[in-house]
Scaffold this motif. Structure first.
Motif, PDB file in Angstrom:
ATOM      1  N   VAL A   3       0.898  -1.095  -0.103  1.00 36.08           N
ATOM      2  CA  VAL A   3      -0.046  -0.336   0.172  1.00 36.08           C
ATOM      3  C   VAL A   3       0.843   1.041  -0.068  1.00 36.08           C
ATOM      4  CG1 VAL A   3      -2.046  -0.786   1.106  1.00 36.08           C
ATOM      5  CG2 VAL A   3      -0.106  -0.463   2.027  1.00 36.08           C
ATOM      6  N   THR A   4       0.173   2.095  -0.027  1.00 36.83           N
ATOM      7  CA  THR A   4       1.015   3.752  -0.631  1.00 36.83           C
ATOM      8  C   THR A   4       0.684   4.625   0.610  1.00 36.83           C
ATOM      9  OG1 THR A   4       1.448   3.481  -2.541  1.00 36.83           O
ATOM     10  CG2 THR A   4       1.668   5.643  -1.804  1.00 36.83           C
ATOM     11  N   LEU A   5       1.728   5.006   1.525  1.00 35.61           N
ATOM     12  CA  LEU A   5       0.956   5.738   2.302  1.00 35.61           C
ATOM     13  C   LEU A   5       1.437   7.219   1.741  1.00 35.61           C
ATOM     14  CD1 LEU A   5       0.077   6.614   5.625  1.00 35.61           C
ATOM     15  CD2 LEU A   5       2.994   6.229   5.904  1.00 35.61           C
ATOM     16  N   ARG A   6       0.850   8.331   1.777  1.00 34.49           N
ATOM     17  CA  ARG A   6       0.569  10.016   1.564  1.00 34.49           C
ATOM     18  C   ARG A   6       0.777  10.490   2.702  1.00 34.49           C
ATOM     19  NH1 ARG A   6       2.254   9.300  -4.064  1.00 34.49           N
ATOM     20  NH2 ARG A   6       0.696   7.846  -5.334  1.00 34.49           N
ATOM     21  N   LEU A   7       1.546  11.583   2.816  1.00 30.04           N
ATOM     22  CA  LEU A   7       1.695  12.199   4.071  1.00 30.04           C
ATOM     23  C   LEU A   7       2.086  13.653   3.554  1.00 30.04           C
ATOM     24  CD1 LEU A   7       4.753  10.478   5.635  1.00 30.04           C
ATOM     25  CD2 LEU A   7       1.876   9.890   6.085  1.00 30.04           C
ATOM     26  N   PHE A   8       0.759  14.630   4.112  1.00 34.45           N
ATOM     27  CA  PHE A   8       0.751  15.545   3.523  1.00 34.45           C
ATOM     28  C   PHE A   8       1.089  17.349   4.782  1.00 34.45           C
ATOM     29  CE2 PHE A   8      -1.253  13.416   1.104  1.00 34.45           C
ATOM     30  CZ  PHE A   8      -1.658  13.836   0.153  1.00 34.45           C
ATOM     31  N   ALA A   9       1.780  18.191   4.439  1.00 39.15           N
ATOM     32  CA  ALA A   9       1.772  18.999   5.376  1.00 39.15           C
ATOM     33  C   ALA A   9       2.623  18.449   7.055  1.00 39.15           C
ATOM     34  CB  ALA A   9       0.774  19.487   6.122  1.00 39.15           C
ATOM     35  N   SER A  10       2.078  19.459   8.317  1.00 40.82           N
ATOM     36  CA  SER A  10       3.252  19.041   9.359  1.00 40.82           C
ATOM     37  C   SER A  10       3.927  17.193   9.385  1.00 40.82           C
ATOM     38  CB  SER A  10       2.694  18.960  10.565  1.00 40.82           C
ATOM     39  OG  SER A  10       1.803  18.614  10.826  1.00 40.82           O
ATOM     40  N   ALA A  11       2.963  16.405   9.053  1.00 39.90           N
ATOM     41  CA  ALA A  11       2.931  14.448   8.522  1.00 39.90           C
ATOM     42  C   ALA A  11       4.304  14.517   7.144  1.00 39.90           C
ATOM     43  CB  ALA A  11       1.788  13.979   8.284  1.00 39.90           C
ATOM     44  N   ARG A  12       4.741  15.491   6.204  1.00 41.48           N
ATOM     45  CA  ARG A  12       5.284  15.102   5.213  1.00 41.48           C
ATOM     46  C   ARG A  12       6.476  15.862   6.915  1.00 41.48           C
ATOM     47  NH1 ARG A  12       3.660  17.617   1.848  1.00 41.48           N
ATOM     48  NH2 ARG A  12       4.066  20.116   2.489  1.00 41.48           N
ATOM     49  N   GLU A  13       6.199  16.479   6.845  1.00 38.37           N
ATOM     50  CA  GLU A  13       7.442  17.200   7.686  1.00 38.37           C
ATOM     51  C   GLU A  13       8.123  16.502   8.648  1.00 38.37           C
ATOM     52  OE1 GLU A  13       7.111  21.346   8.736  1.00 38.37           O
ATOM     53  OE2 GLU A  13       6.235  21.981   7.002  1.00 38.37           O
ATOM     54  N   ALA A  14       7.321  14.937   9.745  1.00 45.47           N
ATOM     55  CA  ALA A  14       8.129  15.013  10.913  1.00 45.47           C
ATOM     56  C   ALA A  14       8.148  13.467  10.175  1.00 45.47           C
ATOM     57  CB  ALA A  14       6.647  14.629  11.222  1.00 45.47           C
ATOM     58  N   ALA A  15       8.085  12.863   9.159  1.00 39.15           N
ATOM     59  CA  ALA A  15       8.189  11.873   8.190  1.00 39.15           C
ATOM     60  C   ALA A  15       9.473  12.233   7.199  1.00 39.15           C
ATOM     61  CB  ALA A  15       7.785  10.591   7.518  1.00 39.15           C
ATOM     62  N   SER A  39       6.231   3.961  13.999  1.00 36.17           N
ATOM     63  CA  SER A  39       8.291   3.353  13.956  1.00 36.17           C
ATOM     64  C   SER A  39       8.861   3.397  13.517  1.00 36.17           C
ATOM     65  CB  SER A  39       8.274   2.032  14.375  1.00 36.17           C
ATOM     66  OG  SER A  39       7.053   1.120  15.306  1.00 36.17           O
ATOM     67  N   ALA A  40       8.798   3.607  12.432  1.00 34.58           N
ATOM     68  CA  ALA A  40      10.078   3.892  11.075  1.00 34.58           C
ATOM     69  C   ALA A  40      10.118   5.903  10.999  1.00 34.58           C
ATOM     70  CB  ALA A  40       9.352   3.649   9.397  1.00 34.58           C
ATOM     71  N   TYR A  41       8.814   6.098  11.266  1.00 33.85           N
ATOM     72  CA  TYR A  41       9.647   7.628  11.400  1.00 33.85           C
ATOM     73  C   TYR A  41       9.665   8.845  12.636  1.00 33.85           C
ATOM     74  CZ  TYR A  41       7.120   6.929   6.863  1.00 33.85           C
ATOM     75  OH  TYR A  41       7.149   7.043   5.562  1.00 33.85           O
ATOM     76  N   GLY A  42       9.292   7.826  13.729  1.00 31.84           N
ATOM     77  CA  GLY A  42       8.955   8.431  15.308  1.00 31.84           C
ATOM     78  C   GLY A  42       8.363   9.274  16.233  1.00 31.84           C
ATOM     79  N   PRO A  43       8.464   9.984  17.269  1.00 33.25           N
ATOM     80  CA  PRO A  43       7.722   9.713  18.107  1.00 33.25           C
ATOM     81  C   PRO A  43       7.192  11.470  17.679  1.00 33.25           C
ATOM     82  CG  PRO A  43      10.141  10.524  18.960  1.00 33.25           C
ATOM     83  CD  PRO A  43      10.212   9.767  18.128  1.00 33.25           C
ATOM     84  N   THR A  44       8.435  12.452  16.904  1.00 35.31           N
ATOM     85  CA  THR A  44       6.862  13.863  15.993  1.00 35.31           C
ATOM     86  C   THR A  44       6.297  13.013  15.164  1.00 35.31           C
ATOM     87  OG1 THR A  44       8.880  14.877  16.696  1.00 35.31           O
ATOM     88  CG2 THR A  44       7.504  15.622  14.869  1.00 35.31           C
ATOM     89  N   PHE A  45       6.561  12.306  14.159  1.00 36.50           N
ATOM     90  CA  PHE A  45       4.609  11.807  13.716  1.00 36.50           C
ATOM     91  C   PHE A  45       4.296  11.179  14.544  1.00 36.50           C
ATOM     92  CE2 PHE A  45       3.501   8.552  11.027  1.00 36.50           C
ATOM     93  CZ  PHE A  45       2.907   9.351  10.263  1.00 36.50           C
ATOM     94  N   VAL A  46       4.241  10.122  15.080  1.00 36.14           N
ATOM     95  CA  VAL A  46       2.844  10.255  16.141  1.00 36.14           C
ATOM     96  C   VAL A  46       2.254  10.483  16.690  1.00 36.14           C
ATOM     97  CG1 VAL A  46       2.836   8.722  18.513  1.00 36.14           C
ATOM     98  CG2 VAL A  46       4.548   7.871  16.197  1.00 36.14           C
ATOM     99  N   THR A  47       3.043  12.085  17.258  1.00 35.26           N
ATOM    100  CA  THR A  47       2.295  13.102  18.232  1.00 35.26           C
ATOM    101  C   THR A  47       1.548  13.692  16.544  1.00 35.26           C
ATOM    102  OG1 THR A  47       4.153  13.640  19.268  1.00 35.26           O
ATOM    103  CG2 THR A  47       2.533  15.786  18.773  1.00 35.26           C
ATOM    104  N   VAL A  48       1.847  14.118  15.762  1.00 40.85           N
ATOM    105  CA  VAL A  48       1.218  14.246  14.350  1.00 40.85           C
ATOM    106  C   VAL A  48      -0.139  13.980  13.879  1.00 40.85           C
ATOM    107  CG1 VAL A  48       1.101  14.952  11.871  1.00 40.85           C
ATOM    108  CG2 VAL A  48       3.171  15.927  13.524  1.00 40.85           C
ATOM    109  N   LEU A  49       0.051  12.574  14.165  1.00 39.09           N
ATOM    110  CA  LEU A  49      -0.999  11.438  13.208  1.00 39.09           C
ATOM    111  C   LEU A  49      -1.989  11.433  15.753  1.00 39.09           C
ATOM    112  CD1 LEU A  49       0.607   7.955  13.051  1.00 39.09           C
ATOM    113  CD2 LEU A  49      -0.259   9.329  11.508  1.00 39.09           C
ATOM    114  N   ALA A  50      -2.105  12.002  16.217  1.00 37.86           N
ATOM    115  CA  ALA A  50      -3.113  11.929  17.031  1.00 37.86           C
ATOM    116  C   ALA A  50      -3.969  13.458  16.666  1.00 37.86           C
ATOM    117  CB  ALA A  50      -2.717  12.050  18.427  1.00 37.86           C
TER     118      ALA A  50
END
Length: 84
Positions: A3-15, A39-50
């Motif tokens: 599957v493809t994961l597309r990331l936008f705005a702050s998610a893209r920056e965090a990853a 797990s791959a992108y780290g805690p900043t990305f996890v915070t954005v996901l919230a």
């Protein structure tokens, strides 16, 4: 199954990237994909996901994190956007 994961705005920056491909293997759910990305992108990305919206193929996933994914699906992470 890929599957493809597309990331936008702050998610893209965090990853540090705008898109990635994942082999979702034996547990092809939105939740498993997001956990792997966290797990791959780290805690900043996890915070954005919230606070981010997640779409599967352009729609809200019917079963949330338990939504099953199929080969070739596209999952988008869309954080809230502010502006003025």
């Amino acid at each position: 199954m890929t599957v493809t994961l597309r990331l936008f705005a702050s998610a893209r920056e965090a990853a540090g990237r705008g898109a990635d491909e994942y082999d979702v293997g034996a547990t092809p759910t939105v939740g498993a994909l997001l956990d792997a990305a966290g797990s791959a992108y780290g805690p900043t990305f996890v915070t954005v996901l919230a606070t981010a919206r997640v779409w599967v193929n352009g729609d809200d996933p019917a079963a949330g994190r338990a939504t099953q994914l199929a080969d070739g699906d596209e999952v988008a992470v869309l954080p809230p956007v502010s502006g003025g």
